[in-house]
Enzyme design. Structure first.
Site, PDB file in Angstrom:
ATOM      1  N   HIS A   1      27.223  51.603  61.334  1.00 30.28           N
ATOM      2  CA  HIS A   1      27.246  50.608  62.406  1.00 30.28           C
ATOM      3  C   HIS A   1      28.652  50.509  62.988  1.00 30.28           C
ATOM      4  O   HIS A   1      29.589  51.155  62.529  1.00 30.28           O
ATOM      5  CB  HIS A   1      26.754  49.234  61.919  1.00 30.28           C
ATOM      6  CG  HIS A   1      27.791  48.412  61.226  1.00 30.28           C
ATOM      7  ND1 HIS A   1      27.857  47.036  61.341  1.00 30.28           N
ATOM      8  CD2 HIS A   1      28.821  48.750  60.418  1.00 30.28           C
ATOM      9  CE1 HIS A   1      28.867  46.580  60.616  1.00 30.28           C
ATOM     10  NE2 HIS A   1      29.464  47.591  60.042  1.00 30.28           N
TER      11      HIS A   1
ATOM     12  N   CYS B   1      35.429  47.203  60.705  1.00 34.79           N
ATOM     13  CA  CYS B   1      34.078  47.402  61.241  1.00 34.79           C
ATOM     14  C   CYS B   1      34.082  47.692  62.735  1.00 34.79           C
ATOM     15  O   CYS B   1      33.036  47.969  63.311  1.00 34.79           O
ATOM     16  CB  CYS B   1      33.187  46.195  60.925  1.00 34.79           C
ATOM     17  SG  CYS B   1      32.596  46.192  59.220  1.00 34.79           S
TER      18      CYS B   1
ATOM     19  N   HIS C   1      31.165  53.872  61.087  1.00 34.70           N
ATOM     20  CA  HIS C   1      31.435  53.928  59.648  1.00 34.70           C
ATOM     21  C   HIS C   1      30.161  53.429  58.975  1.00 34.70           C
ATOM     22  O   HIS C   1      29.259  52.938  59.653  1.00 34.70           O
ATOM     23  CB  HIS C   1      32.615  53.027  59.257  1.00 34.70           C
ATOM     24  CG  HIS C   1      32.333  51.586  59.485  1.00 34.70           C
ATOM     25  ND1 HIS C   1      32.373  51.027  60.744  1.00 34.70           N
ATOM     26  CD2 HIS C   1      31.920  50.592  58.664  1.00 34.70           C
ATOM     27  CE1 HIS C   1      32.029  49.752  60.666  1.00 34.70           C
ATOM     28  NE2 HIS C   1      31.740  49.465  59.406  1.00 34.70           N
TER      29      HIS C   1
ATOM     30  N   HIS D   1      28.029  51.535  55.412  1.00 35.98           N
ATOM     31  CA  HIS D   1      28.057  50.674  54.229  1.00 35.98           C
ATOM     32  C   HIS D   1      26.870  51.027  53.345  1.00 35.98           C
ATOM     33  O   HIS D   1      25.827  51.453  53.846  1.00 35.98           O
ATOM     34  CB  HIS D   1      27.932  49.192  54.605  1.00 35.98           C
ATOM     35  CG  HIS D   1      29.074  48.671  55.405  1.00 35.98           C
ATOM     36  ND1 HIS D   1      30.289  48.357  54.850  1.00 35.98           N
ATOM     37  CD2 HIS D   1      29.179  48.412  56.726  1.00 35.98           C
ATOM     38  CE1 HIS D   1      31.104  47.903  55.790  1.00 35.98           C
ATOM     39  NE2 HIS D   1      30.459  47.936  56.950  1.00 35.98           N
TER      40      HIS D   1
ATOM     41  N   ASP E   1      17.464  53.040  56.534  1.00 39.58           N
ATOM     42  CA  ASP E   1      18.188  53.878  55.570  1.00 39.58           C
ATOM     43  C   ASP E   1      18.650  55.190  56.215  1.00 39.58           C
ATOM     44  O   ASP E   1      17.856  55.919  56.806  1.00 39.58           O
ATOM     45  CB  ASP E   1      17.307  54.175  54.357  1.00 39.58           C
ATOM     46  CG  ASP E   1      18.108  54.804  53.226  1.00 39.58           C
ATOM     47  OD1 ASP E   1      19.288  54.437  53.045  1.00 39.58           O
ATOM     48  OD2 ASP E   1      17.550  55.665  52.517  1.00 39.58           O
ATOM     49  N   HIS E   2      19.946  55.448  56.105  1.00 39.20           N
ATOM     50  CA  HIS E   2      20.584  56.626  56.719  1.00 39.20           C
ATOM     51  C   HIS E   2      20.420  56.648  58.232  1.00 39.20           C
ATOM     52  O   HIS E   2      20.306  57.703  58.849  1.00 39.20           O
ATOM     53  CB  HIS E   2      20.097  57.930  56.071  1.00 39.20           C
ATOM     54  CG  HIS E   2      20.643  58.111  54.694  1.00 39.20           C
ATOM     55  ND1 HIS E   2      20.223  57.355  53.616  1.00 39.20           N
ATOM     56  CD2 HIS E   2      21.610  58.916  54.217  1.00 39.20           C
ATOM     57  CE1 HIS E   2      20.902  57.710  52.540  1.00 39.20           C
ATOM     58  NE2 HIS E   2      21.756  58.647  52.874  1.00 39.20           N
TER      59      HIS E   2
ATOM     60  N   GLU F   1      26.916  43.522  52.163  1.00 39.61           N
ATOM     61  CA  GLU F   1      27.502  44.662  52.869  1.00 39.61           C
ATOM     62  C   GLU F   1      28.552  45.363  52.012  1.00 39.61           C
ATOM     63  O   GLU F   1      28.658  46.584  52.017  1.00 39.61           O
ATOM     64  CB  GLU F   1      28.133  44.169  54.179  1.00 39.61           C
ATOM     65  CG  GLU F   1      28.503  45.262  55.153  1.00 39.61           C
ATOM     66  CD  GLU F   1      29.034  44.674  56.439  1.00 39.61           C
ATOM     67  OE1 GLU F   1      28.304  44.663  57.442  1.00 39.61           O
ATOM     68  OE2 GLU F   1      30.190  44.208  56.443  1.00 39.61           O
TER      69      GLU F   1
HETATM   70 NI    NI Z   1      31.159  47.567  58.800  1.00 36.58          NI
END
Ligand code: NI
Length: 137
Positions: free
Chosen positions: A14, A33, A39, A41, A79-80, A126
């Site tokens: 995200h 972020c 990037h 998490h 997911d992914h 997160e």
């Molecule tokens: Ni982030």
């Protein structure tokens, strides 16, 4: 009343940034972020439902069914994936933990209800240090 929780994990990319803010302000408010090239998490998700144990089974809810609903409605979609680009229920929402928890509540509430479950809490983590909980209001 007994509360029962299923925990799941997913990994997703995200970025937190407002296009109407200059890069420096995004960096200041959203920190790491706001990285322009995304990037990821490793998220944890807790879904808690509540009720009285069934006299026949002793179960408040069927965790296998809850797990299936979370997989179909949430994990298969996030997911992914990129939360900002790929996830239908995050469209128009900033991909903070807060907005993610609210969105997951909204997505899961009806399917859980149809399975006879009363949703109590969505918790999204997160990072090791940062998590949010949402109770529906
Ligand atoms: Ni982030």
């Amino acid at each position: 009343m007994v509360y029962i929780t299923r925990k799941e994990r997913f990994s997703a990319a995200h970025r937190l940034a407002r296009p109407d803010w200059p890069e420096e302000k995004n960096r200041l408010i959203f920190g790491k972020c706001s990285n322009p090239n995304w990037h990821g998490h490793n998220y944890s998700l807790w879904v808690t439902v509540k009720g009285e144990p069934d006299p026949e089974t002793g179960f408040v809810a069927n965790l296998a069914e809850i797990s299936r609903l979370i997989k179909v409605h949430i994990l298969d979609k996030v997911d992914h994936k990129n939360l900002d680009m790929d996830v239908d229920f995050m469209k128009g929402r900033r991909s903070t933990m807060e907005m993610l928890a609210v969105a997951i509540w909204e997505v899961l509430q009806e399917p859980l209800k149809a399975s006879g479950c009363v949703l109590h809490r969505i918790k999204v983590r997160e990072t090791e240090k940062n998590s949010v909980e949402y109770f529906g209001n």
